[in-house]
Scaffold this active site. Sequence first.
Site, PDB file in Angstrom:
ATOM      1  N   CYS A  83      -0.194   5.932 -15.762  1.00  0.00           N
ATOM      2  CA  CYS A  83       0.691   6.404 -14.677  1.00  0.00           C
ATOM      3  C   CYS A  83       1.566   5.270 -14.174  1.00  0.00           C
ATOM      4  O   CYS A  83       2.751   5.471 -13.863  1.00  0.00           O
ATOM      5  CB  CYS A  83      -0.135   6.967 -13.524  1.00  0.00           C
ATOM      6  SG  CYS A  83      -1.220   8.329 -14.007  1.00  0.00           S
TER       7      CYS A  83
HETATM    8  C1  BEZ Z   1      -3.837   6.622 -16.679  1.00  0.00           C
HETATM    9  O1  BEZ Z   1      -2.825   6.948 -16.061  1.00  0.00           O
HETATM   10  O2  BEZ Z   1      -3.980   5.496 -17.155  1.00  0.00           O
HETATM   11  C2  BEZ Z   1      -4.922   7.612 -16.884  1.00  0.00           C
HETATM   12  C3  BEZ Z   1      -5.159   8.596 -15.921  1.00  0.00           C
HETATM   13  C4  BEZ Z   1      -6.176   9.491 -16.108  1.00  0.00           C
HETATM   14  C5  BEZ Z   1      -6.963   9.415 -17.262  1.00  0.00           C
HETATM   15  C6  BEZ Z   1      -6.704   8.460 -18.227  1.00  0.00           C
HETATM   16  C7  BEZ Z   1      -5.667   7.546 -18.048  1.00  0.00           C
END
Ligand code: BEZ
Length: 259
Positions: A83
């Site tokens: 994200c």
């Molecule tokens: C991420 O944004 O890194 C992420 C969010 C939820 C699950 C796996 C990765």
Amino acid sequence: MSSEHEYATEKRRSFEAAGARVAPGDGRAGRQVDLLQTASLRLGDKAPDFTQDSTQGPIHLYEWMGDSWAVLFSHPADFTPVCTTELGMVARLKQEFDKRNVKVIGLSVDPLFRHDMWAGDIAETQGVELNFPLLADADRKVAQLYDMIHPNAHATETVRSVFIIDPKKTVRLIHTYPASTGRNFDEVLRVIDSLQLTDDHKVATPANWKAGDDVVILPSIRKQEADKLFPKGYRELKPYFRMTPQPNIEPAGQEPPRE
Ligand code: BEZ
């Protein structure tokens, strides 16, 4: 009380307030739950209007959009690596969205103080300030309106949803990616280019098309009309399949002189 503890309490409270029949243990377990009141949106539907807090103050969607297009996209959670890269990428592409008259708005079910804390990490690791609003949808109002929580993927977190909304407030694209896959925002821009072109001209865009490539003449256009509408000419591969240069640009080397 630690802010993490307050956050967990708030997450559970808002989850229950949102109408979930099964409240999550730690808010991150991938349990199957049955959320009430979720809406299902389809292309061509009116985008649900809302007012929600954001990192740029309360946002009333329709008012905030004005006559612009909008991209509304959700991410699973703050302080997560994928994200972080996505929000950095969208911030870097701001000029591209501006050029196309598109306003961008992000969302997760984290509260405002988490968004504000995380913004520093985005600037530090991505080399760009957050330059668009992030909705703090802790009460899941918007997530439910737009069906962004898919309980069999994750009980409480939003999946990676993208909605392109046109100035008439009609939903023009919906796409959904899993948490483990960061999105390609060039693709979002590409779809906007296609939508804006095909709204104005009787064409459609073929596989892997990008701005400037040849386009397809709508099969419903008869030859006489096609001859008039496409003065640059077209190639007929099949009676239903005609390719023509993109109508709103001049082929390379034939641009009109600049004033
Ligand atoms: C991420 O944004 O890194 C992420 C969010 C939820 C699950 C796996 C990765």
